[in-house]
Design a protein around this motif. Structure first.
Motif, short mmCIF file in Angstrom:
data_model
loop_
_atom_site.label_atom_id
_atom_site.label_comp_id
_atom_site.label_asym_id
_atom_site.label_seq_id
_atom_site.Cartn_x
_atom_site.Cartn_y
_atom_site.Cartn_z
N GLY A 20 0.81 -1.21 0.00
CA GLY A 20 0.00 0.00 0.00
C GLY A 20 0.85 1.25 0.00
O GLY A 20 2.07 1.21 0.11
N PRO A 21 0.21 2.42 -0.11
CA PRO A 21 0.95 3.68 -0.07
C PRO A 21 1.50 3.95 1.32
O PRO A 21 0.90 3.57 2.33
N SER A 22 2.64 4.60 1.39
CA SER A 22 3.28 4.91 2.67
C SER A 22 2.44 5.93 3.44
O SER A 22 1.81 6.82 2.86
N THR A 23 2.44 5.79 4.77
CA THR A 23 1.76 6.77 5.62
C THR A 23 2.71 7.88 6.08
O THR A 23 2.32 8.73 6.87
N LEU A 24 3.96 7.85 5.58
CA LEU A 24 4.89 8.94 5.86
C LEU A 24 4.77 10.01 4.79
O LEU A 24 5.01 9.73 3.61
N PRO A 25 4.41 11.25 5.15
CA PRO A 25 4.44 12.30 4.13
C PRO A 25 5.88 12.54 3.69
O PRO A 25 6.79 12.65 4.51
N ARG A 26 6.11 12.58 2.37
CA ARG A 26 7.46 12.75 1.83
C ARG A 26 7.59 14.15 1.25
O ARG A 26 6.77 14.57 0.42
N PHE A 27 8.64 14.83 1.64
CA PHE A 27 8.86 16.21 1.23
C PHE A 27 9.87 16.26 0.09
O PHE A 27 10.41 15.25 -0.33
N ARG A 28 10.11 17.48 -0.42
CA ARG A 28 10.90 17.61 -1.64
C ARG A 28 12.23 16.88 -1.57
O ARG A 28 12.67 16.26 -2.53
N TRP A 29 12.91 16.98 -0.44
CA TRP A 29 14.24 16.37 -0.32
C TRP A 29 14.17 14.87 -0.03
O TRP A 29 15.20 14.22 0.06
N GLN A 30 12.98 14.31 0.09
CA GLN A 30 12.81 12.88 0.37
C GLN A 30 12.17 12.12 -0.78
O GLN A 30 12.06 10.90 -0.71
N GLN A 31 11.74 12.81 -1.80
CA GLN A 31 10.93 12.15 -2.82
C GLN A 31 11.80 11.34 -3.79
O GLN A 31 13.02 11.56 -3.87
N PRO A 32 11.20 10.39 -4.51
CA PRO A 32 11.99 9.52 -5.39
C PRO A 32 12.77 10.27 -6.46
O PRO A 32 13.92 9.93 -6.74
N THR A 33 12.16 11.30 -7.09
CA THR A 33 12.86 12.07 -8.11
C THR A 33 13.85 13.00 -7.43
O THR A 33 13.47 13.84 -6.62
N ILE A 34 15.13 12.84 -7.74
CA ILE A 34 16.19 13.57 -7.04
C ILE A 34 16.10 15.06 -7.33
O ILE A 34 15.94 15.50 -8.47
N ASP A 35 16.22 15.87 -6.27
CA ASP A 35 16.24 17.32 -6.39
C ASP A 35 17.66 17.75 -6.74
O ASP A 35 18.57 17.66 -5.92
N LYS A 36 17.85 18.18 -7.97
CA LYS A 36 19.18 18.64 -8.39
C LYS A 36 19.01 19.73 -9.44
O LYS A 36 17.94 19.87 -10.06
N ASN A 37 20.06 20.51 -9.62
CA ASN A 37 19.99 21.61 -10.57
C ASN A 37 19.84 21.06 -11.99
O ASN A 37 20.56 20.14 -12.40
N THR A 38 18.90 21.64 -12.73
CA THR A 38 18.68 21.25 -14.12
C THR A 38 19.44 22.21 -15.02
O THR A 38 19.25 23.43 -14.92
N PRO A 39 20.32 21.73 -15.88
CA PRO A 39 21.10 22.64 -16.73
C PRO A 39 20.22 23.33 -17.75
O PRO A 39 19.14 22.84 -18.10
N PRO A 40 20.65 24.49 -18.23
CA PRO A 40 19.83 25.22 -19.22
C PRO A 40 19.75 24.48 -20.55
O PRO A 40 20.67 23.75 -20.93
N ASN A 41 18.64 24.67 -21.23
CA ASN A 41 18.47 24.08 -22.56
C ASN A 41 19.40 24.77 -23.56
O ASN A 41 19.79 25.93 -23.38
N ARG A 42 19.69 24.05 -24.65
CA ARG A 42 20.56 24.61 -25.69
C ARG A 42 19.86 24.60 -27.04
O ARG A 42 19.45 23.55 -27.53
N GLY A 43 19.68 25.80 -27.59
CA GLY A 43 19.18 25.92 -28.96
C GLY A 43 17.69 25.75 -29.13
O GLY A 43 17.22 25.57 -30.26
N LEU A 44 16.90 25.84 -28.06
CA LEU A 44 15.46 25.63 -28.15
C LEU A 44 14.73 26.95 -28.39
O LEU A 44 15.21 28.03 -28.00
N SER A 45 13.57 26.87 -29.01
CA SER A 45 12.76 28.05 -29.28
C SER A 45 12.00 28.48 -28.04
O SER A 45 11.96 27.78 -27.03
N ASP A 46 11.38 29.65 -28.11
CA ASP A 46 10.56 30.13 -26.98
C ASP A 46 9.45 29.14 -26.67
O ASP A 46 9.14 28.87 -25.50
N GLU A 47 8.83 28.58 -27.72
CA GLU A 47 7.76 27.60 -27.51
C GLU A 47 8.28 26.36 -26.80
O GLU A 47 7.61 25.80 -25.94
N GLU A 48 9.49 25.95 -27.14
CA GLU A 48 10.07 24.74 -26.57
C GLU A 48 10.64 24.96 -25.17
O GLU A 48 10.94 23.99 -24.46
N ASN A 49 10.76 26.23 -24.76
CA ASN A 49 11.21 26.56 -23.42
C ASN A 49 10.07 26.97 -22.49
O ASN A 49 10.27 27.09 -21.28
#
Length: 665
Positions: A20-49
């Motif tokens: 079943g789902p965990s009864t522990l509330p998980r916060f940003r620094w605990q969640q499965p998707t790692i919190d890390k800096n995302t590098p800037p996109n290269r060569g994308l249009s305004d629509e793609e950004n």
């Protein structure tokens, strides 16, 4: 003529326990998707950004993670809803987010989507548990739908054209509804899928949608979609960048089996008259999709031919039976973007799926020639006029209520309607039988009952509308320990640690619950105080086993090996089997040089390892370094260690790296 029928069925297959789902509330620094800096996109249009986001920066609350699954694969039975006529069989699993599990073309005698021979969750989604296969409806937050392993609503709408199968739910982060209506004409071999997202509030919302289709992978397969260029994730930093497609300086990336590393390719042709995507095998046969203009994004994903990617596909299925690619379509140009939902608005689209056959000489010719041949086949197979007609029909159907309910979803849609006094979407019924809890009381009476004040809640709400209701209830009833605890969780989720700490202190002063102590441990800067609160929370006797894993992680982080050893020695067997407890003990063994214990602890097939996680093979490298040092009676040189690792490579069950360059480290 054989009329289309919708029936409830089941499929027998090996199934691992989900838990079943965990009864522990998980916060940003605990969640499965790692919190890390995302590098800037290269060569994308305004629509793609536009409306780009950073992975790991968004909270997953109020959702709860699924991290209690295993790899047992015992004989089981998966309940399904089947939509079928004389030419096509479609099977949907309401208990797994409405995932389309089978799309079988009877005339071809083949499955058009990858039908996984087992049910095996793995740590690949925003809420951890995810499994491969079929067609996944990914909304309204990034990182695979939060309903991947949760039951959603399902029902039948009877129409003058035949039955329509609906799946739907309420998303608690965006606070909007999504639905998918599936329609199969009598004696037709094309499946129509209508999507609808409804924002019933007066606020602009940012949402997300990608339909992810797992298609069987075969040697020489080619993915075709209109493209002037591509956008790809670039390793090692994983930034998005624009490339020619196919790229003359590299290789023809439309062939998945030419990619060694895992890859995502977004096809971009902004001025295309009609977008589509097809995965065609060496003989020119496979699955194709096209849609109305609301779906602007097209992409394929492949784990790659490297050892790590191949291990992932085997790990998600069975060795040699898990190879697949994903062909995807979305509302935004890339998956690093959201799109705007206007106030009190609806977004609609219609997709169509079916087998496509194109002369293999055309499929495997120059890329633009191949796309042109596929486009002509698409126009013949899925005429634009027919798609437009079905789109009008299904748009009207999308606002009609179901004739017969087949599965119940979460009670949160009904709670939201009670709290706001406003229906979420025309035609969608969220009423379900369930045990009343503190959130139902908050939505209806604005007060917590004595019964609610005697138990620790297992579910949470953190959005502004629910926080306002909590604050209003506190003013009306007086602040109870439950008000302070729930407001503290919402305040911490919003990033205010000091205010959250004060609320947790007030909650504990009134009633020292295990969850209150755990929450206070999370916000303190004093490791000794955190230890005391965590251990007191565990000693209360009513904390869930998942808390033990969190305590182990804390003790490992602060290098408190003696405390860890003492804590682990007193754990019940149910907690010792938790993988994070197991890995904590392995890290202690590695740090203390207990190589025999480390080797025994690594002799396990782990279930909850994260995509790209390197801890397991790092422990293996540490084990081999230690064995070599024992033999040499000195520290080995890098060359000596490299030779040892060539002789004793990382076992497949410990290798979850996603880059080929990492495989020999």
């Amino acid at each position: 003529m054989t009329k289309t029928k919708i029936t409830t069925t089941s499929r027998r297959l090996p199934m691992s326990n989900l838990g079943g789902p965990s009864t522990l509330p998980r916060f940003r620094w605990q969640q499965p998707t790692i919190d890390k800096n995302t590098p800037p996109n290269r060569g994308l249009s305004d629509e793609e950004n536009a409306h780009g986001f950073n992975w790991g920066k968004d909270s997953i609350l109020p959702y709860r993670v699924y991290d209690d699954y295993d790899r047992s694969q015992e004989p089981g039975e998966m309940q399904l809803v089947t939509l079928e006529n004389s030419r096509l069989r479609v099977a949907v699993a309401p208990q797994y987010g409405g995932r389309l599990m089978e799309l079988h073309d009877k005339q071809l005698g083949r499955d058009l989507v990858f039908t996984n021979p087992v049910f095996q969750p793995a740590n690949l989604a925003a809420l951890n548990a995810w499994f491969s296969g079929g067609i996944e409806w990914n909304g309204l937050i990034p990182g695979h739908t939060p309903f991947t392993t949760a039951q959603v609503f399902a029902g039948i709408i009877e129409t003058d054209r035949g039955p329509v199968l609906r799946i739907y739910e309420f998303d608690r982060i965006v606070e909007a509804t999504w639905q998918i209506d599936l329609f199969l004409n009598d004696d037709d071999d094309r499946l129509y899928v209508h999507g609808r997202i409804v924002n019933n509030t007066d606020a602009v919302k940012l949402a997300y949608w990608w339909t992810n289709v797992a298609a069987p992978m075969s040697k020489g397969m080619r993915v075709l979609a209109p493209a002037d260029y591509s956008i790809e994730h670039v390793l090692p930093n994983n930034e998005l960048a624009r490339f020619p497609f196919p790229d003359p300086d590299r290789f023809d990336g439309s062939y998945p089996d030419k990619w060694r590393d895992s890859t995502s390719v977004f096809f971009r042709k902004p001025d295309a008259e009609r977008l589509f995507i097809a995965g065609l095998d060496a003989d020119g046969v496979g699955l194709a999709q096209t849609a109305t203009s609301a779906l602007q994004g097209r992409k394929f994903f492949y784990f790659g031919t490297g050892a790590g990617g191949q291990q992932w596909m085997d790990y998600l299925a069975r060795p040699g039976e898990g190879d697949y690619i994903e062909i995807q379509s979305g509302i935004a140009p890339t998956q690093n973007q959201r799109f705007e939902l206007a106030p009190n608005s609806e977004v609609h689209w219609t997709e169509v799926y079916g087998a496509l056959s194109v002369d293999p000489k055309d499929v495997h010719a120059d890329y633009q020639h191949a796309v042109g041949a596929a486009a002509r086949a698409i126009d013949s197979r899925f005429p634009a006029a027919e798609l437009a007609d079905v789109d009008v029909f299904l748009t009207a159907v999308s606002r009609q209520p179901v004739t017969k309910r087949l599965a119940d979803g979460s009670p949160w849609g009904a709670r939201q309607e009670k709290l706001t006094g406003k229906p979420l979407a025309q035609g969608l019924d969220f009423a379900v039988p369930h045990s009343t809890d503190c959130w139902d009381e908050l939505a209806t009476t604005g007060r917590f009952s004595d019964a609610s004040l005697k138990r620790v809640p297992a579910d949470f709400a953190v959005s502004p509308v629910w926080v306002a209701a909590l604050e209003k209830s506190r003013d009306k009833q007086g602040e109870t320990w439950l008000h302070a605890l729930l407001l503290g969780i919402a305040t911490l989720d919003n990033g205010d640690r000091d205010a959250a700490r004060a609320l947790f202190e007030r909650s504990i002063a009134q009633k020292p619950t295990w969850l209150g102590r755990r929450q206070r441990a999370l916000v303190t800067s004093d490791p000794d105080a955190a230890d005391r609160d965590y251990l007191a929370a565990w000693a209360s006797g009513d904390a869930p086993p998942a808390l033990a894993a969190e305590i182990v992680s804390l003790l490992v982080k602060h290098g408190r090996l003696e405390r860890l050893r003492a804590f682990a020695s007193g754990l019940p067997a149910s907690a010792l089997t938790d993988e994070r407890v197991h890995l904590g003990r392995a890290m202690v063994a590695a740090s203390e040089g207990d190589l025999d214990l480390l080797e025994r602890l690594l002799d396990r097939h782990f279930a909850t390892v994260r995509e790209g996680e390197t801890l397991l093979d790092e422990l293996w490298v540490g084990l081999q370094r230690g064995r070599l040092q024992q033999a040499l009676k000195r520290a080995p040189s890098p060359a000596e260690l490299a030779e040892r690792l060539r002789q004793h490579p990382v076992p497949a069950h410990l290798n979850f790296r996603m880059r080929a360059v990492d495989e020999v480290k």
